[in-house]
Write a protein that holds these residues in place. Structure first.
Motif, short mmCIF file in Angstrom:
data_model
loop_
_atom_site.label_atom_id
_atom_site.label_comp_id
_atom_site.label_asym_id
_atom_site.label_seq_id
_atom_site.Cartn_x
_atom_site.Cartn_y
_atom_site.Cartn_z
N LEU A 199 -2.64 -5.59 5.34
CA LEU A 199 -1.98 -5.50 4.04
C LEU A 199 -2.94 -5.06 2.94
CD1 LEU A 199 0.30 -8.67 4.19
CD2 LEU A 199 1.03 -6.27 4.31
N GLN A 200 -4.22 -5.38 3.11
CA GLN A 200 -5.20 -4.93 2.12
C GLN A 200 -5.45 -3.43 2.23
OE1 GLN A 200 -8.71 -7.34 2.66
NE2 GLN A 200 -7.96 -8.97 1.33
N GLU A 223 -3.47 -9.99 7.16
CA GLU A 223 -4.01 -9.97 5.80
C GLU A 223 -4.87 -8.72 5.58
OE1 GLU A 223 -4.28 -14.82 4.96
OE2 GLU A 223 -6.01 -13.71 5.74
N LYS A 275 2.12 -13.10 0.57
CA LYS A 275 2.04 -12.02 -0.42
C LYS A 275 3.37 -11.81 -1.15
CE LYS A 275 -2.15 -10.13 0.30
NZ LYS A 275 -3.14 -9.84 -0.76
N PRO A 330 -1.07 -1.45 2.07
CA PRO A 330 -0.09 -2.33 1.43
C PRO A 330 1.35 -1.86 1.56
CG PRO A 330 -1.34 -1.11 -0.21
CD PRO A 330 -2.01 -0.85 1.10
N ASP A 331 1.53 -0.58 1.91
CA ASP A 331 2.90 -0.05 2.01
C ASP A 331 3.42 -0.03 3.46
OD1 ASP A 331 1.05 1.87 2.73
OD2 ASP A 331 2.19 3.55 1.89
#
Length: 324
Positions: free
Chosen positions: A217-218, A214, A244, A221-222
């Motif tokens: 990804l924050q 998590e 997500k 994000p890519d």
């Protein structure tokens, strides 16, 4: 009357002779060990007994106990982060004087001082899954973890393009097995042109891996792909990704039933399967040979299998068989 007195005296002497031995009936010099009869006593100490991977190792060891006529037991902490709990178990086992120890050390540098005590007592130490690099270990039986990581990195890179960002999720700090897998995967991924943007530990724990993913990804994000040093972490990372609504290939390591089922379902991209059942079985087998005075190799590699959707069904059938 004299005959009666003589008979009573003989019986009394016989009774005294019968009381001169050990009250337990198995602790006299040269007698069988407590609980084991004449069978060799082999204790297997794992990193944990709570995860599916280690339950397969346990199943292999117990099958060897039964097949080879060994009096044995398998123990381990509740989780892989309980390093000192495992060390305490090793100390406790040492006090029981088994014929041999089979062990997967969570943190070898911490366990080696205890292994030295086994050496002093003449108790052979057989390493499985994780090599301690201790000069006096009897043998190591397991996977070449760097090679396993390289295989996982190769599988992941085949699903990506040069320049893609990837994340690596490792086990507990200081765990040489998971560290080696990450090292191997990273080497292959970078050679293939991928960019490693995150490398974080999650203690081989599903919930921790979900939280780590998590966070990744924050911040990134890519990210396009993830390699995890065990399947529990891969499944945790996958949960965060699916929450997500993303589709990012995740590769795990170990080949657990849950991971293989996730591959069949089309969610997990693949896993590098070790052969934990074989490690447990061969560890006990090697220990018994040493106890009997036989010579064994200093290193035994059990190999790995890549599992993808193409061969997952076959692998799942095998795992469910040995789980019984």
């Amino acid at each position: 009357m004299k005959r009666v007195l003589s008979l009573l005296l003989v019986l009394a002497m016989a009774g005294l002779a019968g009381c001169s031995g050990s009250p337990t009936g198995g602790d006299t010099a040269g007698g069988p060990k407590e609980g084991g009869g004449d069978k060799p006593e082999i204790v297997v100490v794992l990193k944990t007994v709570s995860s599916q991977y280690w339950k397969f190792v346990e199943a292999g060891a117990k099958k060897a106990f039964a097949d080879l006529g060994v009096s044995g037991k398998v123990i381990g902490p509740a989780s892989e982060v309980q390093v000192m709990e495992q060390v305490n178990m090793l100390e406790d086992v040492l006090s029981q004087n088994p014929d041999a120890l089979v062990v997967a050390p969570t943190q070898p540098s911490t366990a080696i001082p205890v292994f030295e005590k086994y050496k002093e007592k003449g108790i052979p130490v057989i390493l499985i899954d994780t090599d301690a690099g201790w000069p006096d270990q009897t043998t190591f039986i397991g996977t070449d973890n760097t090679t396993a990581g390289m295989q996982g990195g190769k599988l992941l890179s085949s699903m990506l393009q040069p320049g893609d960002k990837v994340a690596l999720i490792s086990g507990a700090l200081g765990n040489p097995a998971t560290d080696a897998r990450i090292k191997g995967a990273k080497e292959v991924l970078e050679k293939a042109g991928m960019v490693v943007v995150a490398e974080q530990p999650a203690d081989s724990d599903k919930a921790k891996a979900m939280a780590v993913m998590e966070n990744i990804l924050q911040t990134t994000p890519d990210v396009k792909g993830v390699f995890c040093a065990n399947d529990d972490m891969a499944l945790g990372a996958l949960r965060a990704i699916e929450a997500k609504g993303l589709k990012i290939p995740v590769i795990g390591t170990d080949g657990t039933i849950e991971a293989v089922e996730a591959i069949l379902a089309g969610s997990l991209a693949g896993t590098v399967a070790q052969r934990p059942f074989d490690m447990g079985y061969k560890g006990v087998e090697a220990a018994l040979k040493v106890v009997k005075g036989e010579t064994i190799p200093k290193r035994v590699t059990v190999g790995v299998d890549l599992i993808t959707r193409e061969n997952a069904k076959e692998k799942l059938e095998f795992l469910k068989q040995i789980e019984k």
